[in-house]
Scaffold this active site. Structure first.
Site, PDB file in Angstrom:
ATOM      1  N   GLU A 133      -1.558  -9.112   3.354  1.00 24.51           N
ATOM      2  CA  GLU A 133      -1.511  -9.644   4.730  1.00 24.51           C
ATOM      3  C   GLU A 133      -2.904  -9.934   5.292  1.00 24.51           C
ATOM      4  OE1 GLU A 133      -1.073  -6.518   3.832  1.00 24.51           O
ATOM      5  OE2 GLU A 133      -1.607  -5.078   5.404  1.00 24.51           O
ATOM      6  N   CYS A 139       0.831  -1.204   0.000  1.00 16.46           N
ATOM      7  CA  CYS A 139       0.000   0.000   0.000  1.00 16.46           C
ATOM      8  C   CYS A 139       0.872   1.264   0.000  1.00 16.46           C
ATOM      9  CB  CYS A 139      -1.011  -0.039   1.138  1.00 16.46           C
ATOM     10  SG  CYS A 139      -2.466   0.945   0.731  1.00 16.46           S
ATOM     11  N   HIS A 190      -3.568  -5.109   0.207  1.00 19.90           N
ATOM     12  CA  HIS A 190      -2.996  -5.638   1.447  1.00 19.90           C
ATOM     13  C   HIS A 190      -3.034  -7.170   1.448  1.00 19.90           C
ATOM     14  CE1 HIS A 190      -2.871  -1.803   3.778  1.00 19.90           C
ATOM     15  NE2 HIS A 190      -3.758  -1.467   2.858  1.00 19.90           N
TER      16      HIS A 190
HETATM   17  N1  GLN Z   1      -2.066   6.677   2.609  1.00 15.74           N
HETATM   18  C1  GLN Z   1      -2.153   5.926   1.408  1.00 15.74           C
HETATM   19  C2  GLN Z   1      -3.494   6.077   0.724  1.00 15.74           C
HETATM   20  O1  GLN Z   1      -4.439   6.502   1.306  1.00 15.74           O
HETATM   21  C3  GLN Z   1      -1.840   4.466   1.655  1.00 15.74           C
HETATM   22  C4  GLN Z   1      -2.821   3.805   2.551  1.00 15.74           C
HETATM   23  C5  GLN Z   1      -2.316   2.530   3.168  1.00 15.74           C
HETATM   24  O2  GLN Z   1      -1.106   2.277   3.193  1.00 15.74           O
HETATM   25  N2  GLN Z   1      -3.211   1.717   3.693  1.00 15.74           N
HETATM   26  O3  GLN Z   1      -3.631   5.774  -0.443  1.00 15.74           O
END
Ligand code: GLN
Length: 537
Positions: A511, A383, A509
């Site tokens: 995970e 992410c 994600h």
């Molecule tokens: N802050 C980033 C976004 O909003 C990544 C979010 C995250 O890592 N869950 O796109």
């Protein structure tokens, strides 16, 4: 058969591991052939934990259907290998919100809306919801917080009413407490347990089973004493010792016959012994590693490991799959700079850059990625970690000075990562990110494709920003391939570096989908790459 309901409450202190006990019991019942789900009721006023800082409440676990939930739901999924949903996590805020909206709609016209019966009715309705789908034999409800807290009272009252309404064979209450050990006296003390059971009884709920967390074995005379003063059968006093790994707990609970006590209390059909062979095989692999790797977890919430719970557990699953001990070392990204990055990360066999929000620690993440890219150390970005990998590549390979994400630097001349178009209109913060499962198509011949072994995957998301496709061509020409794309929107889901042994980063994600039975392929192959890298050194 109508679903039976198990309630898990806690007393004495928080952090006793109600989530793990609930998940372990669910595992044992599932292993006996029952279909089980677990839900968590949290007494705080936030509608969900999505707006909470990870330092407050640990990781926010996202379900397939895009609910932002408590991290205990991650444990439920990892143990049961089954997805949960929005219905599996309810907060006081959500209950009140619903009741107040009903009130505005005129549903209670003429009535005074009160905690009892309106709030408790809504709690009860939600407690029964999953059981009424016909999908489950057993619904385990974990009540967050501690018995005796003001905010827990409506939940305990709802449990009391449900027990009365459903009848005694239909519900079972398990109360988790602590037996502190006084070193000077050389004794385990039962008084806090007695008091917390008294608190529960005063609220009209007599527990059926006590699970006592303890750092020392609980002798039988002590169990007898607890049973006598807490009004439970002696064989319903269960000891829960500190375990080497949380994945031992189902077997420890089996030894203490927690599942049998529950089955007899609920008058469930006695089925054969729980089938735990694959679980035991997993533990065998976990505890008998043949290799060892050092993995760096670079993030900004590292002081609280709960903030990265699912990542940490994914490494446990992937380590076991490779029969490899994963030594995870966390690094506060704020402290990483060009001068110390080689000293800090130089001895690592692989580096993961974690998800996150905001500017703090951003620069350190870029430095870490530059280092692993140039030194060909295996890298996994998740992410924000993926977004950082894109920014680092733009700055240092494409030479785009000041390239950034508009999340941190709204005025950047090169918005490599930019807010998704449909996010720009949104002003509300809660539950408005791109959340939950979306499909992604992997390019044949890519590393991502070889890792998953298939073209179409679905993964879970939680973000507002995305890769800016204006830069895609330049990226690919320079060797950063977009190997995973969302087929509906063209959004870049996976990037990977071509002339690097293992450099993969995902907007989603992974995970959140790793379980004991299904370790996630990205983590499994990442550990494999780390093993290979360690060997090549
Ligand atoms: N802050 C980033 C976004 O909003 C990544 C979010 C995250 O890592 N869950 O796109």
């Amino acid at each position: 058969m109508a679903a039976k309901y198990i309630f898990v409450t806690g007393g004495v202190t928080s952090s006793l591991g109600k989530g793990i006990i609930s998940a372990s019991l669910a595992k044992l019942l599932q292993a006996r052939g029952f279909s089980v789900t677990i839900q968590k009721f949290d007494p705080y006023i936030n509608i969900d934990p999505g707006t909470l800082n990870p330092y407050e409440h640990g990781e926010c676990f996202v379900t397939e259907d895009g609910a932002e939930t408590d991290l205990d739901l991650g444990h439920y999924e990892r143990y049961l290998n089954a997805p949960t949903s929005q219905a599996n996590n309810v907060t006081t805020g959500r209950i009140y919100n619903h009741v107040i909206m009903q009130e505005r709609e005129g549903a209670y016209l003429g009535k005074t809306v009160q905690v009892i019966p309106h709030i408790t009715d809504e709690i009860k309705r939600r407690m029964l919801l999953l059981g009424q789908t016909g999908e489950y034999d057993i619904v385990i409800t974990e009540i967050g917080g501690c018995v005796g807290d003001i905010e827990s009272l409506p939940f305990i009252e709802a449990v009391r009413q449900l027990r009365w309404e459903l009848g005694s064979n239909e519900t079972c209450v398990i109360h988790l407490t602590l037996l502190p050990y006084l070193k000077a006296a050389g004794e385990l003390k039962t008084k806090p347990t007695q008091h917390s059971v008294r608190d529960l009884s005063e609220a009209g709920v007599q527990p059926d089973i006590l699970v006592c967390r303890s750092e020392h074995p609980v002798p039988s005379d002590l169990r007898k004493k607890i049973a006598l003063f807490c009004n439970v059968k002696q064989n319903a006093v269960i000891e829960s010792l500190d375990a080497e790994t949380i994945y031992d707990v189902p077997l420890l609970m089996r030894k203490e016959k927690l599942d049998e006590r529950v089955i007899s209390k609920l008058k469930l059909p006695q089925r054969s012994e729980p089938e735990l062979d694959t679980w035991k095989e997993f533990l065998g692999r976990l505890k008998n590693p043949t290799a060892e790797v050092n993995i760096a977890l670079v993030g900004k919430y590292v002081e609280l490991p709960d903030a990265y719970k699912s990542i940490i557990e994914s490494f446990v699953h992937a380590g076991a799959a490779n029969e490899c001990k994963v030594k995870l070392k966390t690094f506060q990204s704020e402290n990483i700079n060009p001068d110390n990055v080689a000293t800090l990360l130089g001895s690592m066999d692989a580096v993961l850059v974690a998800p996150g929000f905001g500017e703090r620690g951003f620069q350190g993440k870029l430095e870490s990625i530059k280092f692993v890219r140039e030194n060909k150390i295996p890298f996994l970005g998740i992410c924000l970690g993926m977004q950082c990998a894109a920014v680092e590549f733009a700055r240092n390979v494409l030479g785009l000075e000041g390239a950034a994400s508009t999340e941190m630097y709204p005025d950047t001349p090169h918005p490599i990562i930019d807010m998704m178009a449909d996010q720009k209109e949104i002003t509300q913060k809660g539950g408005t990110m791109r959340l939950g499962a979306y499909t992604c198509e992997l390019k044949k011949g890519s590393k991502a494709y070889s890792i998953y072994g298939k073209q179409k995957i679905t993964e879970r998301h939680r973000h507002r920003y995305e890769f800016n496709n204006k830069y895609l061509e330049d990226f690919e020409k320079a060797g950063m391939l977009a190997s995973g794309i969302n087929p509906e929107t063209g959004l870049v889901e996976v990037i990977e570096l071509q002339n690097h042994p293992w450099f993969v980063a995902a907007q989603y994600h992974p995970e959140l989908k790793s379980t004991v039975l299904n370790p996630h392929p990205l983590f499994v192959k990442f550990i494999k790459a780390a093993i290979n890298y360690a060997k090549s050194k």
